[in-house]
Write an enzyme that holds these catalytic residues in place. Structure first.
Site, PDB file in Angstrom:
ATOM      1  N   GLU A 475      37.117  -8.647  -0.015  1.00  0.00           N
ATOM      2  CA  GLU A 475      37.292  -9.220  -1.356  1.00  0.00           C
ATOM      3  C   GLU A 475      38.759  -9.526  -1.673  1.00  0.00           C
ATOM      4  O   GLU A 475      39.063 -10.509  -2.355  1.00  0.00           O
ATOM      5  CB  GLU A 475      36.683  -8.289  -2.413  1.00  0.00           C
ATOM      6  CG  GLU A 475      35.149  -8.264  -2.422  1.00  0.00           C
ATOM      7  CD  GLU A 475      34.527  -7.521  -1.245  1.00  0.00           C
ATOM      8  OE1 GLU A 475      35.255  -6.792  -0.531  1.00  0.00           O
ATOM      9  OE2 GLU A 475      33.316  -7.678  -1.017  1.00  0.00           O
ATOM     10  N   HIS A 545      24.483  -2.085  -7.363  1.00  0.00           N
ATOM     11  CA  HIS A 545      24.139  -3.481  -7.637  1.00  0.00           C
ATOM     12  C   HIS A 545      23.857  -3.678  -9.122  1.00  0.00           C
ATOM     13  O   HIS A 545      23.122  -4.581  -9.501  1.00  0.00           O
ATOM     14  CB  HIS A 545      22.930  -3.925  -6.805  1.00  0.00           C
ATOM     15  CG  HIS A 545      23.191  -3.920  -5.336  1.00  0.00           C
ATOM     16  ND1 HIS A 545      23.099  -2.778  -4.574  1.00  0.00           N
ATOM     17  CD2 HIS A 545      23.577  -4.903  -4.494  1.00  0.00           C
ATOM     18  CE1 HIS A 545      23.405  -3.064  -3.314  1.00  0.00           C
ATOM     19  NE2 HIS A 545      23.707  -4.343  -3.235  1.00  0.00           N
TER      20      HIS A 545
END
Ligand code: TPP
Ligand code: MG
Length: 745
Positions: A475, A545
């Site tokens: 990321e 999530h």
């Protein structure tokens, strides 16, 4: 630096003869090198003196690294190549064309300090005219940005028309320049090679054969930690030698001739398009790490003496004498000139105007383009036909409204529209391409993926792998590269696959991207969009999530944060985000992607929603509910039930954007209803609603008939089992209860 007068005792023949012996450096250049190195050391010494006199506030020196910096600058091209130096690169910057006076302005923190206008510590270089890009104090964050800078140069060379100016969006304020064979230089210390971002940068530069020169300035120490603690086996060259496409150099960086030759070879490799280069230079650190450090605490005298024997400044002086390039008198003359110049520059810098306190808010955001202005407030054109994907243009205009689309559909369509409109837009991230092995799609063997939620489906097929491509699973790599690209004028619209995994990019998101403009006093900017799938209510999303956490980013000045609750707002806000002149965190709630709630017809390719303008989802008179994202439909359901069953009239405010946010809409509503509930999906404590509640209590106290209430998730993470998830996240029933209690207070 001023040009040098060569010693009159040398005739041009001598100089030409000797040129061959110095790896292509002429005697004249060697004298220049000495002038610059000596000036660099003298500016350090002068700053140290000023620090001791408490006239400046910090000092970190480039001592011992001077020969390397001068050699790099001589081998590269100022204002043509791009530079991401670090704090030891004083000599590099001087050799590129920065002046001692400019540096001393930085030391005193003067208003006209070109690095930052007094916002950054000295030695944090930024010289727009020389393509020296603003850097931070965080070790290693510059490396991925340099990779992105090199990628932008290559992209612009392949898409030259993308550099064109355009009116009405960020391009109006971003001059773009590029050279077909430009190089990006980035430097770092030996200790900094331990940062993960260093390895991510080497990986991408190698894989994409980018023209980047990585210069590791190995002075054997990172403050007090020696190199063998940082680097397995003690030698970084050995560890990186397996990266393909690189040209490698390991050199004595205290010798300008050796270093110049190495940078020349490195530059040739890069300019030829063969890939990146790695220059590992052994240098010394004759002064302590900074003036806050005393190296005698961890380095014995013998070691320090051995270092001093390699000091590049006396070494080059000896060399010039030995080679007969300058005599003692010539050396003394140069040194005296520089001493006098630096003294005069310091005196002048101490007199320079200081920045005024009222300027502190300047350049947190773009001074040119306000995304909450009327220019970004357009009406939807529902009769416009939707653009077809796969490169096909839409069929003839139908004169009727297109069917309702999901948020996912309209985000995809908006990306498509904006990519057609603006060739500077590039998309990358994990899984965003249709297929990295593009021949599979071309041969129609596969349909293509286009995102784990399919939000970018079809874009690589239409716009090509230059404009839509997968990143490695890293990321920081995504955000760091995007920041470098945006600094050069591209408009990356990158994706972070799940908010839960944004954290490896945190250094880039907190210390870099939002600060590029402010810390450089508006010399540089990096407007880009980071799309992030966020949120829970997924039934099984569990801890990793389901996360929210938007307040961590609204707490970072310089970053715009938006969070749409429906398809139309998502389209309008995303278009504003892409055309905006600031970095934008665009939060997309996964649960809303394909929800029946909030679908809308295609609103046309010019539909925009301004930032900082709330939507009144339903007007009411008894209490105000302020919310956003996936809580909006839940709050609406609760409000409708409350109206039905108890005749309580709720005004429901959807903030839509969180920074800026619409204080006027909140105030107008609370002044009318006198009761406020802030509802949000993130855990309750220290969340986004805390700030809103505090402001209401502070500024609307006299209008309140009840305490300001909040309803949010429990102060836990979100669990997997649906019984637990339901108990953790705020449900319509919780909202109903909280609204009822507040109405009855
Ligand atoms: C990410 C980060 N961690 C820690 C620091 C504090 N710090 C500043 S410089 C430095 C040492 C850097 O050593 P090296 O990379 O070898 O460069 P040198 O100063 O020796 O040239 C440290 C630990 C920082 N600025 N940034
Ligand atoms: Mg070091």
């Amino acid at each position: 630096m001023a040009t040098t007068k060569v010693d009159p005792k040398l005739d041009e023949n001598d100089i030409a003869k000797k040129a061959q012996n110095y790896q292509g450096l002429t005697s004249r250049q060697l004298i220049d090198a000495y002038r610059i190195m000596f000036a660099s050391r003298r500016v350090d010494d002068r700053e140290i003196l000023l620090k001791r006199q408490q006239k400046v506030f910090f000092q970190i020196s480039g001592a011992g690294h001077e020969a390397l910096g001068v050699a790099a600058a001589f081998a590269l091209r100022p204002s043509y190549d791009w530079f991401y130096p670090y704090y030891r690169d004083r000599a590099l910057c001087l050799a590129l064309g920065a002046t001692p006076y400019e540096m001393l302005l930085g030391a005193v923190g003067a208003a006209d300090d070109p690095n930052s206008g007094g916002r950054q510590m000295p030695s944090h270089w930024a010289y727009k005219r020389l393509n020296v890009v603003t850097q931070s104090s965080a070790t290693g964050t510059q490396i991925l940005q340099a990779v992105g800078c090199a990628e932008a140069g290559r992209y612009l060379a392949r898409h030259p028309q993308a550099a064109r100016k355009a009116e009405g969006d960020y391009r109006q304020f971003k001059d773009v320049q590029f050279q077909g064979d430009e190089i990006t230089y980035v430097s770092l210390g030996d200790g900094t090679t331990s940062e993960g971002e260093f390895w991510e940068a080497l990986n991408t530069a190698s894989n994409r054969r980018l023209p980047v020169i990585f210069c590791v300035q190995d002075n054997q120490y990172a403050i007090s930690v020696p190199v063998e603690v940082q680097t397995a086996g003690g030698n970084i060259s050995r560890l990186v030698s397996g990266f393909p496409n690189f040209h490698f150099e390991e050199i004595d960086g205290t010798d300008p001739v050796v270093a110049y030759a190495a940078f020349k070879r490195a530059a040739d490799h890069c300019r030829a398009g063969d890939g990146p280069a790695f220059v590992h230079a052994h240098v010394i650190r004759p002064y302590s790490h900074s003036l806050s450090d005393d190296e005698r605490l961890y380095r014995p005298d013998a070691e320090r003496r051995a270092d001093a024997a390699r000091d590049p400044v006396p070494r080059l002086q000896m060399f010039l004498l030995r080679e007969g390039i300058l005599d003692e008198e010539g050396i003394a003359k140069i040194e005296q000139e520089i001493e006098e110049q630096v003294q005069a520059d310091a005196d002048r810098a101490l007199e320079a105007a200081l920045p005024q306190p009222e300027t502190i808010y300047n350049f947190v955001y773009s001074p040119d383009l306000d995304p909450s202005s009327a220019a970004f407030d357009t009406r939807p054109a529902f009769a416009v036909p939707e653009p077809a994907g796969d490169g096909k243009r839409p069929a003839a205009a139908q004169n009727k409204t297109s069917p309702n689309k999901t948020m996912a559909d309209l985000i995809n369509t908006t990306l498509r529209d904006e990519m057609r409109r603006d060739e500077r837009v590039v998309i990358f991230g994990q899984d965003v391409a249709d297929a990295s092995r593009e021949e599979y799609v071309k041969q129609k063997l596969v349909k293509g993926k286009g995102g784990v939620f399919k939000l970018t489906a079809g874009l690589q097929i239409e716009f090509g792998s230059d404009r839509v491509f997968n990143s490695p699973l890293a990321e920081a790599n995504i955000v760091g590269r995007a920041t470098g690209m945006a600094t050069r004028g591209l408009k990356p619209v990158v994706e972070i696959q799940f908010f839960d995994y944004i954290w490896p990019a945190m250094m880039q998101l907190r210390d870099e991207l939002p600060l590029i403009r402010w810390r450089s006093n508006n010399a540089f900017s990096a407007p880009l969009v980071i799309r992030v799938a966020i949120g829970g209510y997924l039934t099984g999303g569990a801890i990793y999530h389901s996360q929210c956490g938007e307040s961590i980013f609204t707490h970072t000045p310089g970053l715009r944060v938006v969070f749409p609750s429906n398809a139309l707002d998502a389209a309008g806000l995303l278009r504003t985000a892409i055309r905006c002149d600031d970095p934008v965190l665009f939060l997309e709630h996964k649960r809303l992607y394909r929800e029946t709630y909030g679908r809308a017809p295609y609103p046309g390719a010019e539909y925009m929603v301004p930032f900082g303008k709330a939507q009144i989802v339903q007007p009411g008179t008894d209490l105000t509910v302020i919310t956003y994202g996936a809580v909006v439909p839940r709050a609406l359901q609760a409000a409708q039930k409350l109206e039905r069953e108890h005749q309580v009239s709720v005004e429901l405010v959807d903030l839509r954007s969180l920074n800026p946010f619409d204080w006027d809409a909140i105030a107008a509503s609370v002044e009318k209803t006198n009761r406020a509930l802030i509802a949000y999906e993130d855990s309750l404590s220290w969340g986004y609603g805390a700030e809103i509640a505090a402001r209401i209590a502070d500024q609307l106290f006299l209008h309140l008939d009840a305490p300001v209430k909040r309803i949010a998730a429990t102060d836990t993470f979100v669990a997997y089992q649906p019984i637990l998830e339901n108990a953790i996240l705020p449900q319509a029933s919780d909202l109903f209860r909280a609204m009822k209690e507040l109405a009855e207070f």
